[in-house]
Design an enzyme around this catalytic site. Structure first.
Site, short mmCIF file in Angstrom:
data_model
loop_
_atom_site.label_atom_id
_atom_site.label_comp_id
_atom_site.label_asym_id
_atom_site.label_seq_id
_atom_site.Cartn_x
_atom_site.Cartn_y
_atom_site.Cartn_z
N HIS A 35 -34.08 -3.77 50.60
CA HIS A 35 -35.40 -3.42 51.14
C HIS A 35 -35.51 -1.90 51.25
O HIS A 35 -34.86 -1.28 52.08
CB HIS A 35 -35.57 -4.06 52.53
CG HIS A 35 -36.85 -3.66 53.22
ND1 HIS A 35 -36.97 -3.51 54.58
CD2 HIS A 35 -38.08 -3.37 52.72
CE1 HIS A 35 -38.19 -3.16 54.89
NE2 HIS A 35 -38.90 -3.06 53.79
N ASN A 60 -46.40 -2.39 50.21
CA ASN A 60 -47.34 -1.31 50.57
C ASN A 60 -47.94 -0.81 49.27
O ASN A 60 -47.40 0.12 48.67
CB ASN A 60 -46.61 -0.12 51.23
CG ASN A 60 -46.16 -0.41 52.65
OD1 ASN A 60 -46.62 -1.35 53.28
ND2 ASN A 60 -45.26 0.42 53.14
N HIS A 110 -45.11 -9.91 55.20
CA HIS A 110 -44.01 -9.11 54.61
C HIS A 110 -42.77 -9.09 55.49
O HIS A 110 -41.72 -8.65 55.07
CB HIS A 110 -44.48 -7.69 54.30
CG HIS A 110 -44.39 -6.72 55.44
ND1 HIS A 110 -44.99 -6.94 56.66
CD2 HIS A 110 -43.75 -5.53 55.55
CE1 HIS A 110 -44.73 -5.91 57.46
NE2 HIS A 110 -43.98 -5.05 56.82
N GLY A 111 -42.89 -9.54 56.72
CA GLY A 111 -41.72 -9.52 57.59
C GLY A 111 -42.09 -10.12 58.92
O GLY A 111 -43.12 -10.78 59.06
#
Lengths: 150, 484
Positions: free
Chosen positions: B240, B333, B407-408
């Site tokens: 990541h 992003n 995304h998380g």
């Protein structure tokens, strides 16, 4: 903090969910700018590492004081990356206001990152306009605020 | 500030009705618990993610809805977890919808080594990864570049790192956009940005960036898991990271440009960072070309780290490069030109995803052939002590979210609060008892990234599945975590 007992100049960090707020204060604009820069430097590297002899001149511009502050902090971040150093202090030699721009000259003092390795804390991506503030307070002090993206 | 009007659409979706200056409604994937939390947070602090959803809905040319995925939390202008699609003629590009870490994302690679074998040599492997992959503040990459070569990185993306001997050609088929986007213009990127980056290609960075060795703990969708080659206990590695200093500097440089553009083109500035330029304006076009350069830089970075990860595994297990396959790589992003159907009409749009992952479902031409029947893997990072997920997009997701996913986990507590509540050594010790080996460059980083500082990732993905826009495929559990 009680305003009456506040030291002449200083800095602190403020809560923000994902990132970090910074605050500086002092008797004039240069001091309030220098202090908020110190808050940022301490976020990047814990104080305690050996003082280096590195120094560099910084010049930045903004069309108002808010922009000047964000530019100032971002210029410091970029220059530290390019020169591979951590800064421990900055001296602002002059703040000028002419026409539609504010201009600032400063010298930043630092240590090569390699020598401060054990003290490194966080990578600051950028200073943002979120909650940015440059203001003269009722007591005649100057205050600066900014949120940095981590 | 906490006065945002909300209406419940169903158990997992809420709507901010279109009113006043809003061009479209706002839609937030959330359950009652998440909405209560967002309302409280908005009241208590000046950062209100719901207000940000509403502000984005006011931007010119926005289509269908201003969206927030279930991991929503306050960002800069855009909420994190925000998705905004814009018409190419009437719409704008906004820096708030991309942020300072352009094309930050996740690559997951499948490793042909049994889980118990990894367990037996876990310590050695963790050390090898820690030594091989540069991480932490100010680390420099093993890819030695001249200042001139950085322009090639910005144009060529992952291909550049591949040609330098990092990774294998097969990798690129399984990277979003095959690891390189057209239209990146290094001339739109400042010298400062390039000077900051040329030493940093192939570095992980710090903060929430990580490298994890994980295994498949649970399978939810057998068909998709089979298509992805994921069995129970399968070992994978996830990386990541993003475009590092280059992305940060592009963000900084263009914030100033777009502030002026907002005024020039009379785009109301509802929050300091929510500044924009028309897509078809010189400022907008230059910003897009710079972002594309940042996107390629992140692709090059993850490709280089993928190569380093293979080296570390080779050192311990003598495994060949070809025995580690890229499952997929996807950013969260980003700016993307994509075709979608709006009001029954298919058209090209500019999609902003800020802390949201592209999640294209079955049949889309952008999905690699191997996954086309089920959709591409959507990689969702958890926190170091909890789980990560592989999801897939759905038809419904294509219609409702322009093919987007979480995304998380999303941050719950501030870094300051995390530092007050947790100690780095303690966190590392607790995780070690759970079988998770953590190697960090900064102990403070471990405290800031403590599992308790994040929202529950299981809860976040269950909302998206409940809404029918994302589907869980497998849950991954960490074995080793390397951080900056």
């Amino acid at each position: 903090m009680d305003d009456n007992r506040k030291p002449e100049r200083g800095h602190e960090t403020l809560d923000h969910t994902a990132d970090m707020g910074l605050r500086g204060w002092g008797p004039g604009i240069p001091e309030a700018f220098e202090e908020i820069a110190l808050a940022m430097f301490e976020l990047i590297a814990e104080p305690g590492y050996e003082a280096g002899t590195y120094e560099t001149s910084i010049r930045c511009q903004g069309r108002d004081l808010d922009e000047l502050l964000v530019e100032f902090l971002n210029t410091l971040l970029a220059q530290a990356d390019i020169d591979d150093v951590v800064y421990r202090s900055v001296n602002i030699s002059g703040v000028k206001h002419g026409g539609e721009t504010w201009e600032m000259d400063a010298v930043a003092f630092g240590t090569p990152r390699e020598l401060a390795k054990e003290y490194l804390r966080a990578e600051v991506k950028a200073a943002t306009y979120c909650g940015v503030l440059v203001e003269e307070t009722d007591t005649g002090m100057w205050e600066t605020r900014c949120v940095v993206d981590l | 500030m906490g006065s945002v009007k909300l209406e419940k659409v169903h158990d997992c979706l809420w709507e901010i009705p279109k009113e006043d200056a809003m061009q479209v409604p706002g839609r937030i994937y959330a359950d009652q618990r998440s909405i209560d939390f967002l309302r409280e947070e908005g009241k208590a602090k000046q950062w209100d993610a719901l207000v940000q959803v509403r502000n984005v809905a006011c931007l010119p040319g926005i289509q269908q809805a201003s969206l927030a995925m279930a991991d929503i939390h306050p960002g800069y202008g855009f909420p994190i977890g925000g998705v905004g699609a814009f018409d190419l003629e009437t719409g704008v590009v906004t820096i708030a919808g991309v942020g300072f870490d352009i094309n930050c994302g996740v690559r997951t690679m499948v490793v042909d080594i049994a889980r118990d074998e990894i367990e037996r040599r876990k310590k050695e492997l963790a050390n090898a990864l820690f030594e091989t992959v540069p991480a932490g503040l100010g680390s420099t990459g093993s890819l030695k570049l001249s200042k001139k070569e950085i322009d090639h990185v910005l144009r060529e993306g992952a291909r550049f790192s591949l040609e330098r001997g990092y990774g294998i050609p097969e990798d690129l088929q399984f990277v979003e956009e095959e690891g390189s986007v057209d239209g990146a213009d290094p001339d739109c990127v400042s010298m400062h940005a390039k000077e900051r980056q040329f030493k940093q290609v192939g570095t992980l960075g710090s903060g929430n960036h990580y490298l994890e060795v994980q295994y498949v703990e649970e399978i939810f969708d057998e068909e998709a898991a089979a298509a992805f080659g994921l069995d129970r206990d399968q070992v994978v590695v996830s990386i990541h990271t993003g475009s590092r200093a280059l992305g940060h500097q592009i963000g900084t440089d263009y914030l100033k440009v777009l502030r002026r553009a907002s005024e020039k083109y009379h785009i109301p500035i509802l929050e300091a960072e929510l500044v924009a330029a028309p897509i078809k304006s010189p400022e907008g076009e230059r910003y897009i070309a710079a972002v594309k350069a940042g996107i390629n830089c992140a692709f090059a970075n993850r490709q280089a780290i993928g190569g380093l990860v293979r080296k570390a595994f080779h050192r311990i297990f003598a495994i060949k490069d070809e025995e580690i396959h890229t499952l997929y790589e996807v950013g969260h992003n980003n700016l993307k030109f994509e075709r979608h159907t709006v009001n029954g009409m298919e058209k090209e749009l500019l999609i902003h995803r800020k802390g949201a992952t592209r999640a294209f479902g079955p049949g889309r031409p952008e999905v690699p052939q191997r996954y086309r029947e089920v959709g591409h893997p959507v990689l969702v990072g958890g926190t170091m002590g909890t789980a990560s997920y592989v999801l897939v997009g759905t038809e419904r997701g294509m219609e409702e979210t322009f093919g987007s996913a979480v995304h998380g986990a999303g941050r719950l507590k501030s870094r300051k609060r995390a530092l007050r509540e947790y100690r780095g050594e303690r966190i590392i010790g607790d995780l070690s008892k759970q079988g998770i080996l953590v190697k960090v460059h900064s102990k403070r980083g471990a405290a800031e990234e403590a599992p308790g500082a994040y929202k529950d990732v299981d809860h976040v993905v269950s909302i998206m599945e409940g809404a029918g826009v994302n589907k869980r495929v497998v849950r991954l559990r960490p074995l080793i975590c390397v951080k900056g």
